[in-house]
Motif scaffolding. Structure first.
Motif, mmCIF file in Angstrom:
data_model
loop_
_atom_site.group_PDB
_atom_site.id
_atom_site.type_symbol
_atom_site.label_atom_id
_atom_site.label_comp_id
_atom_site.label_asym_id
_atom_site.label_seq_id
_atom_site.Cartn_x
_atom_site.Cartn_y
_atom_site.Cartn_z
ATOM 1 N N UNK A 49 0.884 -1.180 0.000
ATOM 2 C CA UNK A 49 0.000 0.000 0.000
ATOM 3 C C UNK A 49 0.914 1.220 0.000
ATOM 4 N N UNK A 50 0.502 2.322 -0.630
ATOM 5 C CA UNK A 50 1.418 3.446 -0.790
ATOM 6 C C UNK A 50 1.730 4.162 0.515
ATOM 7 N N UNK A 51 2.945 4.701 0.580
ATOM 8 C CA UNK A 51 3.337 5.616 1.650
ATOM 9 C C UNK A 51 2.959 7.015 1.173
ATOM 10 N N UNK A 52 2.217 7.747 2.003
ATOM 11 C CA UNK A 52 1.630 9.011 1.570
ATOM 12 C C UNK A 52 2.093 10.146 2.480
ATOM 13 N N UNK A 77 -3.777 3.352 7.279
ATOM 14 C CA UNK A 77 -5.168 3.280 6.869
ATOM 15 C C UNK A 77 -5.286 2.234 5.763
ATOM 16 N N UNK A 78 -6.516 1.952 5.375
ATOM 17 C CA UNK A 78 -6.731 0.940 4.332
ATOM 18 C C UNK A 78 -6.129 1.377 3.000
ATOM 19 N N UNK A 79 -6.098 2.695 2.743
ATOM 20 C CA UNK A 79 -5.619 3.178 1.445
ATOM 21 C C UNK A 79 -4.159 3.580 1.449
ATOM 22 N N UNK A 80 -3.461 3.464 2.595
ATOM 23 C CA UNK A 80 -2.053 3.833 2.591
ATOM 24 C C UNK A 80 -1.480 4.016 3.984
ATOM 25 N N UNK A 81 -0.182 4.295 3.995
ATOM 26 C CA UNK A 81 0.542 4.589 5.234
ATOM 27 C C UNK A 81 0.851 6.076 5.223
ATOM 28 N N UNK A 82 0.268 6.839 6.151
ATOM 29 C CA UNK A 82 0.389 8.290 6.145
ATOM 30 C C UNK A 82 1.488 8.734 7.117
#
Length: 220
Positions: A170-173, A211-216
């Motif tokens: 999952x993307x790092x954001x 989160x489900x959509x990425x690592x913030x």
């Protein structure tokens, strides 16, 4: 052309893997890469369809040809890094041996054949039939990439995270521009997302929210 029906060498997302060819050569593929291989009685031919490869080519009387985009590299023994970058360029570096490069698909009397200089990062556009060589972008600039590590003198944090996201499930954001503009230096295990994120959080005192959509990554 029927030879391309042979089983391709492929890596999944996040995977770095080495393959041994029947001629004694060793191919290491980066994440999300594909290399089609055809070994015949008269030639050894590989075609890089996507991603990045390190080819440690064994000595053989048969020429070894590497097809990538609009270019064709020919050698009998060499160590070469070659790969597609994010800007539509193909970067390559000859680190050992000798090799020449010419436009792919042209007969020998039409081709402009050039000797590849040793240890010089070069690049050409994947769709450039004229095969104009220039300086390589920084996307594939780290010679230690098969280990999963990358070392930088200075790099913006958003660029460093972009390199790590090539391996992340999952993307790092980074949403804060102030964090994105921070500069890092040193050696990073970009292929191991959790380890990479922990180190960034320690170095820059960042908070990590998964989160489900990425690592913030955020300011604490």
């Amino acid at each position: 052309m029927a030879a391309w029906a042979a089983e391709p060498l492929v890596t999944r997302h996040g995977e770095i893997r080495s393959f041994h060819l029947d001629d004694g050569s060793v191919v290491t593929l980066d994440t999300d890469s594909r290399l089609d291989v055809a070994l015949t009685d008269n030639a050894r031919i590989v075609k890089l369809a996507r991603g990045r490869a390190r080819l440690q080519i064994a000595t053989d009387i048969r020429p070894f040809r590497i097809l990538a985009g609009s270019g064709q590299v020919t050698t009998t023994q060499a160590s070469i890094d070659i790969g597609y970058d994010s800007e539509g360029l193909i970067g390559l570096t000859l680190s050992d041996g000798a090799a020449v490069i010419a436009p792919a698909g042209q007969t020998s009397h039409k081709s402009v054949i050039r000797q590849l200089p040793a240890a010089t990062p070069l690049a050409y556009r994947a769709d450039d039939a004229a095969l104009r060589l220039g300086a390589r972008s920084s996307d594939f600039g780290d010679s230690d990439w098969p280990s999963g590590w990358a070392e930088y003198r200075t790099i913006r944090l958003d660029q460093l995270v972009a390199a790590a996201n090539r391996y992340a499930a999952v993307p790092i954001i980074i949403k804060d521009p102030a964090i994105a503009r921070l500069e890092a230096s040193g050696r990073f295990r970009i292929s191991q997302t959790d380890t990479f994120v922990r180190r960034l959080a320690q170095l820059f005192e960042l908070a990590v929210e998964r989160r489900a959509d990425g690592i913030y990554l955020e300011q604490r």
